[in-house]
Design a protein around this motif. Structure first.
Motif, mmCIF file in Angstrom:
data_model
loop_
_atom_site.group_PDB
_atom_site.id
_atom_site.type_symbol
_atom_site.label_atom_id
_atom_site.label_comp_id
_atom_site.label_asym_id
_atom_site.label_seq_id
_atom_site.Cartn_x
_atom_site.Cartn_y
_atom_site.Cartn_z
ATOM 1 N N ARG A 1 3.690 -13.563 12.603
ATOM 2 C CA ARG A 1 2.946 -13.108 11.413
ATOM 3 C C ARG A 1 1.818 -14.076 11.084
ATOM 4 O O ARG A 1 0.735 -13.671 10.678
ATOM 5 C CB ARG A 1 3.902 -12.952 10.229
ATOM 6 C CG ARG A 1 4.894 -11.790 10.406
ATOM 7 C CD ARG A 1 5.636 -11.485 9.119
ATOM 8 N NE ARG A 1 6.562 -12.525 8.728
ATOM 9 C CZ ARG A 1 7.796 -12.668 9.177
ATOM 10 N NH1 ARG A 1 8.263 -11.813 10.086
ATOM 11 N NH2 ARG A 1 8.581 -13.637 8.757
ATOM 12 N N CYS B 1 -5.977 -9.782 7.544
ATOM 13 C CA CYS B 1 -5.131 -9.783 8.733
ATOM 14 C C CYS B 1 -6.008 -9.547 9.968
ATOM 15 O O CYS B 1 -6.960 -8.762 9.933
ATOM 16 C CB CYS B 1 -4.061 -8.709 8.619
ATOM 17 S SG CYS B 1 -2.999 -8.926 7.170
ATOM 18 N N LYS C 1 -1.277 -12.990 8.434
ATOM 19 C CA LYS C 1 -0.679 -12.169 7.387
ATOM 20 C C LYS C 1 -0.552 -12.914 6.054
ATOM 21 O O LYS C 1 -0.424 -12.287 5.005
ATOM 22 C CB LYS C 1 0.720 -11.709 7.826
ATOM 23 C CG LYS C 1 0.736 -10.667 8.929
ATOM 24 C CD LYS C 1 0.462 -9.275 8.383
ATOM 25 C CE LYS C 1 1.594 -8.792 7.486
ATOM 26 N NZ LYS C 1 1.345 -7.393 7.033
ATOM 27 N N CYS D 1 2.007 -14.348 4.959
ATOM 28 C CA CYS D 1 3.284 -13.892 4.406
ATOM 29 C C CYS D 1 4.175 -15.094 4.138
ATOM 30 O O CYS D 1 4.371 -15.937 5.023
ATOM 31 C CB CYS D 1 3.956 -12.935 5.403
ATOM 32 S SG CYS D 1 5.588 -12.379 4.871
ATOM 33 N N ARG E 1 2.444 -3.836 1.388
ATOM 34 C CA ARG E 1 3.175 -4.963 1.978
ATOM 35 C C ARG E 1 4.391 -5.193 1.111
ATOM 36 O O ARG E 1 4.272 -5.462 -0.086
ATOM 37 C CB ARG E 1 2.298 -6.217 1.990
ATOM 38 C CG ARG E 1 1.284 -6.260 3.084
ATOM 39 C CD ARG E 1 0.406 -7.482 2.985
ATOM 40 N NE ARG E 1 1.173 -8.733 2.935
ATOM 41 C CZ ARG E 1 0.703 -9.898 3.376
ATOM 42 N NH1 ARG E 1 -0.507 -9.969 3.888
ATOM 43 N NH2 ARG E 1 1.434 -10.992 3.282
#
Length: 430
Positions: free
Chosen positions: A311, A215, A316, A318, A279
């Motif tokens: 994000r 990140c 991230k 994600c 996370r």
């Protein structure tokens, strides 16, 4: 060899520091002590907060021990290397009080790992260790020639000598740590646990080190970067020792506490509660249920931004939507008493959306923090994206940028942070 290992007496007046200010166990020095003693060396381990000593008092204890080497950390425990205070006046205050009575002086920590030259200059130490320090400190005690030890920085004939990049320890088999009983008695703090009174001492433990993600905001490039798991049997040996000493809560300082069935199943039967940072998108509902059953009472989960674009901009990686993240956090709250979603303040944030989302989570019992302004630590990808590789002014540049970017900081920071030069001028760091 006689070695003194010192965690100074910290103070963060007028600092941007947003780590916890309670006393925590200095894990990096604990590992160092264990490895040194395994090799037959004599070790004095001191901690300003846990020993109740000022920096002048610590210096007198070290001088009385008459060590051949004094090692001090530039950040208060591994837990906070990724969000260290930028200023170095506290370790400098200890060194000034020591006044050359500690043998060879060695600084370990995030500052020298990324910017060794200014750390040597500001502190006036003989050596800086770059990266994870416990194995390098043990090598120094062996008497190995400095040029043959990796990850060191020092001055020779007026020139900077760097023997290699930051060190990553093997880590997986670092021994189970034990701590002085009086230290544990002075450690009532249960890190990141809220809404309850401590039933016994707290402690910090490390189950894994590093993180497989990159990140943009995370300051780990030069230390604690590569992900490694510590052997489960060693972790349990350490926790069982803490339980026997009266500890009732441990905080896993791992950069990211990933789902780990064998460890969680072993903790189910043990009379200890614990907290983690993780996370939430990496946990399936079944594993969250096991996490709660194992004794987890605090989850700090990095969500960071409330938009998929935000994000993504933070790298991230994600794969969940914001709604799915909210559902997973609420699921975790069913078995874990305190669940926090971490948010980062970002340019262009929709204040209304943040307020609405926080209210939705709060209604379900999940705390979402007031977004924290991002500090571009020199060991983070964000710093290098903005300015390239850190140079000798890296901390000053990051600090100036940070103070100029936001008109207010978070509610856990000082109201009136000072420029770095002013903070360090008071103790002859410059």
């Amino acid at each position: 060899m006689r070695a003194a290992l010192v965690n100074p007496a910290w103070s963060f007046d007028h600092s941007i520091y947003f780590g916890c200010r309670e006393a925590h166990l200095p894990l990096e020095l604990g590992y160092g002590k264990a490895l040194l003693e395994q090799a037959g060396h004599q070790v004095l381990l001191l901690d300003g907060a846990l020993d109740g000593l000022s920096n002048a008092g610590l210096a007198e204890r070290v001088a009385a021990f008459a060590p051949d080497m004094t090692v001090l950390t530039t950040a208060p425990t591994y837990l906070f290397w990724r969000c260290a205070q930028p200023e170095l006046w506290v370790p400098k205050e200890f060194l000034t009080a020591l006044d050359g009575r500690g043998g060879r002086t060695v600084a370990v920590g995030p500052h020298g790992s990324t910017t060794p030259a200014p750390t040597l200059g500001k502190l006036g130490v003989d050596l800086v260790v770059r990266g994870e320090c416990e194995e390098i400190v043990a090598r120094l005690a062996e008497g190995t020639a400095l040029d043959d030890i990796p990850a060191l920085a020092f001055q020779r004939d007026g020139d900077l000598v760097v023997t290699g990049g930051p060190h990553a320890a093997r880590f997986t088999d670092l021994p189970a740590l034990s701590w002085p009983v009086e230290w544990l008695r002075r450690h009532p703090h249960h890190h990141h646990r809220y809404g309850t009174e401590p039933a016994g001492p707290g402690a910090e433990v490390e189950a894994s080190r590093g993180c497989p993600y990159n990140c943009s905001f995370c300051a780990k490039i030069d230390f604690r970067d590569q992900y490694r798991r510590r052997d489960t049997a060693i972790i349990l040996e350490e926790i069982d020792g803490l339980i026997a000493a009266g500890v009732r809560y441990v905080y896993f300082i791992d950069e990211i506490f990933l789902p780990r069935r064998d460890l969680l199943e072993a903790l189910v039967e043990r009379p200890v509660e614990f907290g983690v940072q993780t996370r939430i998108d990496l946990w399936k509902p079944e594993m969250l249920d096991l996490l709660g059953a194992a004794g987890c009472v605090s989850i700090e989960a990095g969500v960071e931004s409330l938009t998929e674009e935000g994000r993504a901009s933070l790298d991230k990686k994600c794969r969940m939507s914001t709604d799915d993240l909210a559902e997973r956090l609420i699921h975790a709250r069913r078995s874990v008493p305190f669940v926090q979603a971490n948010l980062i303040a970002m340019a262009g944030d929709d204040a209304g959306m943040v307020k609405s989302w926080r209210e939705k989570l709060l209604a379900a019992g999940v705390w979402a923090n007031d977004p924290v302004p991002l500090y571009p630590y020199p060991a983070s990808p964000d710093y290098r994206r903005l300015w390239g590789e850190p140079d000798d002014r890296a901390w000053e540049r990051a600090h100036e940028h940070y103070l100029g970017q936001f008109d207010r900081l978070s509610d856990i920071q000082e109201d009136e942070p000072l420029p770095l030069a002013e903070l360090e001028a008071a103790c002859s760091c410059r």
